[in-house]
Design a protein around this motif. Structure first.
Motif, PDB file in Angstrom:
ATOM      1  N   TRP A 555     -22.879 -27.949 -21.353  1.00 23.00           N
ATOM      2  CA  TRP A 555     -23.195 -26.518 -21.377  1.00 23.00           C
ATOM      3  C   TRP A 555     -22.029 -25.722 -21.953  1.00 23.00           C
ATOM      4  CZ3 TRP A 555     -20.831 -22.347 -18.982  1.00 23.00           C
ATOM      5  CH2 TRP A 555     -21.530 -21.153 -19.014  1.00 23.00           C
ATOM      6  N   MET A 556     -20.821 -26.043 -21.532  1.00 22.92           N
ATOM      7  CA  MET A 556     -19.644 -25.341 -22.049  1.00 22.92           C
ATOM      8  C   MET A 556     -19.510 -25.539 -23.562  1.00 22.92           C
ATOM      9  SD  MET A 556     -16.553 -25.806 -19.314  1.00 22.92           S
ATOM     10  CE  MET A 556     -16.561 -24.950 -17.741  1.00 22.92           C
ATOM     11  N   ALA A 557     -19.688 -26.778 -24.010  1.00 24.24           N
ATOM     12  CA  ALA A 557     -19.590 -27.063 -25.443  1.00 24.24           C
ATOM     13  C   ALA A 557     -20.636 -26.281 -26.220  1.00 24.24           C
ATOM     14  CB  ALA A 557     -19.744 -28.563 -25.683  1.00 24.24           C
ATOM     15  N   ALA A 558     -21.841 -26.185 -25.666  1.00 25.86           N
ATOM     16  CA  ALA A 558     -22.912 -25.451 -26.352  1.00 25.86           C
ATOM     17  C   ALA A 558     -22.560 -23.975 -26.488  1.00 25.86           C
ATOM     18  CB  ALA A 558     -24.230 -25.619 -25.589  1.00 25.86           C
ATOM     19  N   GLN A 559     -21.863 -23.402 -25.505  1.00 22.86           N
ATOM     20  CA  GLN A 559     -21.445 -21.997 -25.610  1.00 22.86           C
ATOM     21  C   GLN A 559     -20.445 -21.820 -26.748  1.00 22.86           C
ATOM     22  OE1 GLN A 559     -23.482 -20.295 -23.492  1.00 22.86           O
ATOM     23  NE2 GLN A 559     -23.962 -22.445 -23.033  1.00 22.86           N
ATOM     24  N   ILE A 560     -19.542 -22.769 -26.897  1.00 23.67           N
ATOM     25  CA  ILE A 560     -18.553 -22.688 -27.978  1.00 23.67           C
ATOM     26  C   ILE A 560     -19.242 -22.815 -29.337  1.00 23.67           C
ATOM     27  CG2 ILE A 560     -16.505 -23.781 -28.975  1.00 23.67           C
ATOM     28  CD1 ILE A 560     -15.710 -24.608 -26.122  1.00 23.67           C
ATOM     29  N   TYR A 561     -20.176 -23.759 -29.455  1.00 23.34           N
ATOM     30  CA  TYR A 561     -20.935 -23.900 -30.698  1.00 23.34           C
ATOM     31  C   TYR A 561     -21.704 -22.616 -31.024  1.00 23.34           C
ATOM     32  CZ  TYR A 561     -20.446 -28.879 -31.917  1.00 23.34           C
ATOM     33  OH  TYR A 561     -19.982 -30.093 -32.342  1.00 23.34           O
ATOM     34  N   ALA A 562     -22.293 -21.974 -29.996  1.00 24.36           N
ATOM     35  CA  ALA A 562     -23.054 -20.754 -30.214  1.00 24.36           C
ATOM     36  C   ALA A 562     -22.152 -19.616 -30.692  1.00 24.36           C
ATOM     37  CB  ALA A 562     -23.793 -20.360 -28.940  1.00 24.36           C
ATOM     38  N   GLU A 563     -20.931 -19.581 -30.174  1.00 29.54           N
ATOM     39  CA  GLU A 563     -19.994 -18.520 -30.545  1.00 29.54           C
ATOM     40  C   GLU A 563     -19.348 -18.769 -31.905  1.00 29.54           C
ATOM     41  OE1 GLU A 563     -18.378 -14.937 -30.217  1.00 29.54           O
ATOM     42  OE2 GLU A 563     -19.605 -15.796 -28.607  1.00 29.54           O
ATOM     43  N   TYR A 564     -19.133 -20.042 -32.252  1.00 28.87           N
ATOM     44  CA  TYR A 564     -18.461 -20.412 -33.503  1.00 28.87           C
ATOM     45  C   TYR A 564     -19.317 -21.424 -34.262  1.00 28.87           C
ATOM     46  CZ  TYR A 564     -14.463 -18.426 -30.996  1.00 28.87           C
ATOM     47  OH  TYR A 564     -13.629 -17.603 -30.279  1.00 28.87           O
ATOM     48  N   PRO A 565     -20.409 -20.989 -34.874  1.00 26.01           N
ATOM     49  CA  PRO A 565     -21.287 -21.929 -35.603  1.00 26.01           C
ATOM     50  C   PRO A 565     -20.506 -22.679 -36.686  1.00 26.01           C
ATOM     51  CG  PRO A 565     -22.332 -19.780 -35.373  1.00 26.01           C
ATOM     52  CD  PRO A 565     -20.912 -19.607 -34.932  1.00 26.01           C
ATOM     53  N   GLY A 566     -20.759 -23.979 -36.759  1.00 25.90           N
ATOM     54  CA  GLY A 566     -20.093 -24.796 -37.768  1.00 25.90           C
ATOM     55  C   GLY A 566     -18.726 -25.311 -37.378  1.00 25.90           C
ATOM     56  N   ILE A 567     -18.258 -24.958 -36.196  1.00 23.56           N
ATOM     57  CA  ILE A 567     -16.961 -25.466 -35.739  1.00 23.56           C
ATOM     58  C   ILE A 567     -17.015 -26.987 -35.642  1.00 23.56           C
ATOM     59  CG2 ILE A 567     -17.557 -25.302 -33.292  1.00 23.56           C
ATOM     60  CD1 ILE A 567     -14.723 -24.392 -32.712  1.00 23.56           C
ATOM     61  N   TRP A 568     -15.894 -27.641 -35.901  1.00 26.24           N
ATOM     62  CA  TRP A 568     -15.869 -29.108 -35.877  1.00 26.24           C
ATOM     63  C   TRP A 568     -16.034 -29.636 -34.443  1.00 26.24           C
ATOM     64  CZ3 TRP A 568     -11.057 -30.620 -39.328  1.00 26.24           C
ATOM     65  CH2 TRP A 568     -11.344 -30.327 -40.662  1.00 26.24           C
ATOM     66  N   PRO A 569     -16.690 -30.792 -34.287  1.00 25.14           N
ATOM     67  CA  PRO A 569     -16.741 -31.434 -32.962  1.00 25.14           C
ATOM     68  C   PRO A 569     -15.351 -31.726 -32.400  1.00 25.14           C
ATOM     69  CG  PRO A 569     -18.328 -32.443 -34.447  1.00 25.14           C
ATOM     70  CD  PRO A 569     -17.505 -31.514 -35.286  1.00 25.14           C
ATOM     71  N   GLU A 570     -14.430 -32.137 -33.282  1.00 26.73           N
ATOM     72  CA  GLU A 570     -13.069 -32.410 -32.819  1.00 26.73           C
ATOM     73  C   GLU A 570     -12.438 -31.161 -32.201  1.00 26.73           C
ATOM     74  OE1 GLU A 570     -13.301 -34.529 -36.939  1.00 26.73           O
ATOM     75  OE2 GLU A 570     -14.336 -32.911 -35.877  1.00 26.73           O
ATOM     76  N   THR A 571     -12.794 -29.990 -32.742  1.00 28.37           N
ATOM     77  CA  THR A 571     -12.210 -28.739 -32.268  1.00 28.37           C
ATOM     78  C   THR A 571     -12.803 -28.317 -30.930  1.00 28.37           C
ATOM     79  OG1 THR A 571     -12.021 -28.114 -34.605  1.00 28.37           O
ATOM     80  CG2 THR A 571     -11.602 -26.402 -32.971  1.00 28.37           C
ATOM     81  N   VAL A 572     -14.111 -28.488 -30.774  1.00 28.62           N
ATOM     82  CA  VAL A 572     -14.742 -28.176 -29.484  1.00 28.62           C
ATOM     83  C   VAL A 572     -14.103 -29.024 -28.389  1.00 28.62           C
ATOM     84  CG1 VAL A 572     -16.898 -28.117 -28.186  1.00 28.62           C
ATOM     85  CG2 VAL A 572     -16.899 -27.547 -30.622  1.00 28.62           C
ATOM     86  N   ARG A 573     -13.947 -30.309 -28.664  1.00 33.56           N
ATOM     87  CA  ARG A 573     -13.305 -31.198 -27.694  1.00 33.56           C
ATOM     88  C   ARG A 573     -11.888 -30.722 -27.375  1.00 33.56           C
ATOM     89  NH1 ARG A 573     -11.467 -37.556 -28.228  1.00 33.56           N
ATOM     90  NH2 ARG A 573     -10.498 -36.798 -30.127  1.00 33.56           N
ATOM     91  N   ALA A 574     -11.140 -30.349 -28.412  1.00 33.67           N
ATOM     92  CA  ALA A 574      -9.761 -29.891 -28.207  1.00 33.67           C
ATOM     93  C   ALA A 574      -9.715 -28.635 -27.357  1.00 33.67           C
ATOM     94  CB  ALA A 574      -9.095 -29.639 -29.561  1.00 33.67           C
ATOM     95  N   LEU A 575     -10.624 -27.683 -27.599  1.00 33.09           N
ATOM     96  CA  LEU A 575     -10.616 -26.426 -26.849  1.00 33.09           C
ATOM     97  C   LEU A 575     -10.897 -26.650 -25.366  1.00 33.09           C
ATOM     98  CD1 LEU A 575     -12.424 -24.107 -29.407  1.00 33.09           C
ATOM     99  CD2 LEU A 575     -10.089 -23.811 -28.551  1.00 33.09           C
ATOM    100  N   LEU A 576     -11.835 -27.539 -25.058  1.00 35.09           N
ATOM    101  CA  LEU A 576     -12.144 -27.798 -23.650  1.00 35.09           C
ATOM    102  C   LEU A 576     -10.964 -28.448 -22.936  1.00 35.09           C
ATOM    103  CD1 LEU A 576     -15.864 -28.959 -23.847  1.00 35.09           C
ATOM    104  CD2 LEU A 576     -14.977 -26.820 -22.929  1.00 35.09           C
ATOM    105  N   VAL A 577     -10.356 -29.439 -23.553  1.00 32.75           N
ATOM    106  CA  VAL A 577      -9.195 -30.092 -22.935  1.00 32.75           C
ATOM    107  C   VAL A 577      -8.022 -29.114 -22.851  1.00 32.75           C
ATOM    108  CG1 VAL A 577      -7.465 -31.894 -23.275  1.00 32.75           C
ATOM    109  CG2 VAL A 577      -9.886 -32.438 -23.539  1.00 32.75           C
ATOM    110  N   HIS A 578      -7.838 -28.318 -23.910  1.00 32.83           N
ATOM    111  CA  HIS A 578      -6.734 -27.364 -23.955  1.00 32.83           C
ATOM    112  C   HIS A 578      -6.848 -26.330 -22.836  1.00 32.83           C
ATOM    113  CE1 HIS A 578      -3.411 -25.569 -26.272  1.00 32.83           C
ATOM    114  NE2 HIS A 578      -3.912 -24.386 -25.935  1.00 32.83           N
ATOM    115  N   SER A 579      -8.086 -25.987 -22.481  1.00 35.20           N
ATOM    116  CA  SER A 579      -8.315 -24.962 -21.455  1.00 35.20           C
ATOM    117  C   SER A 579      -8.230 -25.519 -20.036  1.00 35.20           C
ATOM    118  CB  SER A 579      -9.695 -24.330 -21.648  1.00 35.20           C
ATOM    119  OG  SER A 579     -10.735 -25.219 -21.224  1.00 35.20           O
ATOM    120  N   ALA A 580      -8.162 -26.828 -19.899  1.00 35.66           N
ATOM    121  CA  ALA A 580      -8.239 -27.453 -18.571  1.00 35.66           C
ATOM    122  C   ALA A 580      -6.932 -27.274 -17.787  1.00 35.66           C
ATOM    123  CB  ALA A 580      -8.573 -28.930 -18.709  1.00 35.66           C
TER     124      ALA A 580
END
Length: 821
Positions: A555-580
């Motif tokens: 669900w969290m990843a889907a929110q990031i994709y919705a906010e930043y269409p076309g963002i790389w999968p590697e970046t979504v993963r990085a943002l979630l870990v970075h925020s932890a």
């Protein structure tokens, strides 16, 4: 959620610099042979005995025997084996697998020697006995002195896993791993098929293809496996096929039909390119809280049409409720308008109950992802799978065929490099396990389950957030874990070898267990509310464990994709870990001794990087800014390292100087996807699992830019290769010994704000991998994408880091974010 200050995507920050890695000599612990001639005589005798025994076996065999011979070479106890020297591709001599025996302290390597090449090792042994180099050392010294024994390879030489898992007279589903060369792929496939047909071994039509390895599923008993070794020349290893865990005992909750209707009336389902695809037990797409989020009926599918697409057990629909609403109970109690800005998809990967054969689940997973992409090819898709197996798992964290298949899917290794974001549950500790091991030891001893070993997927563990029990049937029970502690359902990677990835990477709500100090049980009050697959009976159910946590991460990843269409999968993963972040309860639980080698390591291996915070991942605030770089680097040429990247970061120097001795935190996260090179061959030297690895470093306040370059890059040192500059690395909280495993690396350090003024250069550089070491595969000139997330965070003071950065870079880079595909 409403985003006021978007994350800042930086462009044109990079300078590419020719790179030479810092060498780290590894001392090989080979035994000293006082009498080389006597040792040579002994080893040569053992080798000839093996050839004689193999010839005798061929003469008496009732089946067509393979042309070559399989041998097992063993090291001396507590000594190394010269593994690389046991293979010679031009001679057709192939290293098949390498295993360490902890009880005896020996290393065993299985090798195939083709017919006509029997003299290869004999000649080396004879040279060792009679010839010396210019330095007076026997020829082939390391190879021959490292060998302590040789025998004809038997079934146990090829078996990966516990010996007791080898089938007896009753046939069991097993994985057979076979080797191949690109020019002779069909030869290997034909050979294994013909041998299985001759031996009346069932072979599944699905297969997994990795570099130099193919995995098939066969149903065989012990005798058939031994005979397969005798007649097939391509065998490298056998493993028991994993069996997925069952999650399907529904928990009951007393809910009202009106709740669902009221929620539905105030929910708006947006048309979005962001989508979560559940790989599970199917989906009840007629559930009123789910159906509006389904793009069309074609996005609800099954790997096998005969299974049907509906949810026969409930788990898939329970996952959907969490994946769509995150916290359904809160949404029901909140009377505000709700916006769902992503879609839900489903591909059924488990057959109906009673028809559950062992499958090659890596191949099933590949097929499921392909089906989802065909039905909705343009989606920014988050793949979510909470189906795992604790059975016949690797105990040290090494890859399996299933986890390697996930790495292949995510990296796009077999499909022109198309990258994918994948979340996998860590697997559950069940209440009965706490009867034998107290919490949290029960979680420490329960290793992350297959395929959670995947390097590229985000493996999700669980945190406990609920402690209130109101149900009278649990009158004498209390919660096992306190708020903010590791959920008793969560598995960990504490027992794994340190060289394998940190798992789980993140924790989300997985509920809690209840106990009366003798019995342990699930409890509805300590579980998460979600959707029930039989909605006409009742719309809601409850769920728990790492399944619900994985759905929340998706669900969290889907929110990031919705906010930043076309963002790389590697970046979504990085943002979630970075925020932890770790909770204080986690620190008290696992980091009693706050050192890199003890408490911090245990904290990392139990709780990963902590609990992700969507508000930190998806946006900036004045005193905490996320800077994002998406780059592509060529790590190698055919025989050498190629380049590193040096990024110039626009930190607001004046603001940081004005803060003086105020404490601030700099945090860095590097995320990339590796292509897997699986197979039990020691995973070092040219047999490494990752295609390549990357590392990061940040310039310190005690060094110049030239010093920093020298510290990380030998190429910058000129004639004096020992001149590493005058500076030193920052005092990172985790340190390279903990963070530099897997394919995501995150760390932070606390310093005075004024000392972070000069943290304006970040290096990203490569580490050796099989792309270069196996140059015959033609991948040495490949490029690897990476996402680098950087942030500086100051305490809750009146400070604005965001605006000064905006003024340094073009507005289009912030507002109209262009993300290269």
């Amino acid at each position: 959620m409403s985003v006021e200050k978007k994350n800042i995507f930086l462009h044109d920050t990079n300078t590419s610099i020719p790179y030479v890695s810092r060498s780290t000599p590894v001392d090989k612990n080979y035994p000293q042979r006082e009498n080389s001639k006597a040792h040579a005589t002994f080893i040569e005798k053992k080798l000839n005995e093996c050839y004689e025994r193999s010839a005798t076996q061929k003469q008496v065999a009732a089946i067509r025997y393979k042309e070559g011979v399989y041998l097992e070479f063993s090291s001396a106890a507590k000594h190394d084996l010269a593994i690389k020297s046991l293979e010679n591709r031009t001679q057709g001599i192939r290293l098949l697998n390498v295993k360490s025996d902890e009880e005896t302290g020996t290393i065993r390597a299985t090798v195939y020697i083709p017919a006509g090449k029997e003299s290869y090792f004999i000649k080396k042994i004879e040279a060792y006995s009679s010839e010396v180099t210019e330095k007076g050392i026997p020829k082939h010294n390391d190879l021959v002195r490292s060998i302590d024994d040789i025998r004809v390879a038997m079934l146990d030489s090829f078996w990966i896993g516990k010996p007791e898992d080898i089938p007896n007279e009753v046939a069991q589903w097993c994985e057979v791993w076979i080797r191949y060369d690109n020019l002779f792929l069909e030869n290997a496939l034909t050979n294994i098929s013909e041998c299985c047909r001759t031996l009346e071994i069932d072979i599944d039509h699905n297969k997994l293809i990795f570099p130099e390895r193919i995995v098939h599923l066969i149903k065989a008993n012990k005798s058939q496996l031994s005979n397969l070794i005798s007649c097939c020349e391509y065998i490298t290893e056998f493993r028991r096929a994993p069996e997925p865990t069952s999650f399907f005992d529904t928990l009951y909750g007393v809910e009202q039909q009106e709740w669902a209707e009221e929620l539905l009336n105030r929910t708006e389902f947006m048309d979005s390119n962001s989508s979560i695809c559940l790989l599970d037990t199917g989906l009840n797409n007629s559930h009123p809280l789910i159906s509006p989020a389904i793009k069309n009926i074609n996005t609800v599918q099954a790997v096998n049409d005969s299974w049907g697409t509906t949810d026969h057990m409930g788990h898939g629909t329970e996952m959907a409720g969490i994946a769509l609403y995150h916290n359904l109970k809160d949404k029901l109690l909140d009377h505000n308008r709700l916006v769902i800005n992503h879609k839900i998809e489903s591909v059924k990967i488990l057959p109906p109950k009673g028809e559950n054969p062992i499958e090659l689940y890596g191949a099933i997973t590949e097929q499921a992802v392909a089906l989802a992409e065909i039905s909705n090819p343009s989606a920014d898709r988050t793949l979510c799978m909470a189906v795992t197996s604790p059975y016949y798992n690797t105990e040290d964290g090494s890859p399996t065929s299933w986890s390697a298949a996930v790495d292949s899917i995510t990296s796009g290794a077999n499909e022109n490099g198309e990258k994918r974001l994948f979340f996998i549950s860590a697997g559950n500790v069940f209440p009965a396990e706490l009867a034998n091991n107290d919490y949290p030891d029960s979680s420490i001893l329960h290793g992350v389950e297959n395929p959670g070993q995947s390097w590229n997927a985000v493996t999700v563990g669980a945190i406990a957030n609920d402690i209130q029990i109101s149900d009278s049937s649990y009158k004498h029970f209390h919660p096992v874990a306190d708020v903010g502690q590791l959920s008793p359902y969560s598995s960990t990677s504490v027992t794994w070898s340190n060289k394998w990835p940190i798992k789980p990477e993140i924790l989300l709500d997985g509920g809690n267990m209840a106990t009366n100090n003798s019995d342990y049980t699930e409890c509805e009050d300590l579980s998460l509310l979600t959707t029930y697959h039989k909605h006409l009976v009742r719309p809601f159910s409850t769920t728990w464990g790492t399944s619900s946590a994985t759905a929340q991460a998706s669900w969290m990843a889907a929110q990031i994709y919705a906010e930043y269409p076309g963002i790389w999968p590697e970046t979504v993963r990085a943002l979630l870990v970075h925020s932890a972040r770790w909770t204080q309860s986690m620190h008290r639980q696992f980091c009693k001794e706050d050192t890199k080698t003890k408490g911090r390591k245990l904290l990392l291996r139990t709780c990963g990087y902590g609990v992700p915070d969507l508000s930190k991942a998806i946006q900036c605030v004045d005193n905490s800014v996320n800077l994002i770089i998406q780059g592509e680097l060529q790590p190698f040429t055919k025989k050498h390292m190629d380049e590193m990247h040096l990024h110039n970061i626009p930190w607001p120097k004046g603001v940081l100087q004005s803060l003086g001795e105020t404490k601030a935190i700099i945090r860095a996260t590097l995320s990339y996807f590796i292509e897997p090179g699986p197979g039990e061959v020691g995973w070092k030297d040219k047999y490494r699992y990752p295609s390549c690895s990357l590392r990061f470093d940040v310039i310190n306040s005690n060094e110049t830019l030239d010093d920093f370059k020298k510290r990380v890059n030998i190429k910058m040192r000129g004639d004096d290769r020992k001149d590493s500059g005058d500076g030193s690395s920052r005092d990172w909280y985790l340190g390279v010994g903990n963070r530099d495993v897997g394919s995501i690396h995150s760390d932070f350090c606390e310093d005075l704000a004024v000392n972070l003024c000069d943290a304006n250069y970040v290096a990203v550089y490569p580490v050796i991998g099989w792309w270069r070491e196996r140059s015959h595969l033609g991948k040495y000139n490949e490029k690897v994408r990476y996402a680098l997330v950087l942030s500086i965070e100051t305490p809750e003071v009146e400070v604005d880091l965001y605006t000064p950065i905006i003024t340094k870079i073009e507005t289009t880079q912030i507002i109209e974010i262009t993300i290269p595909k």
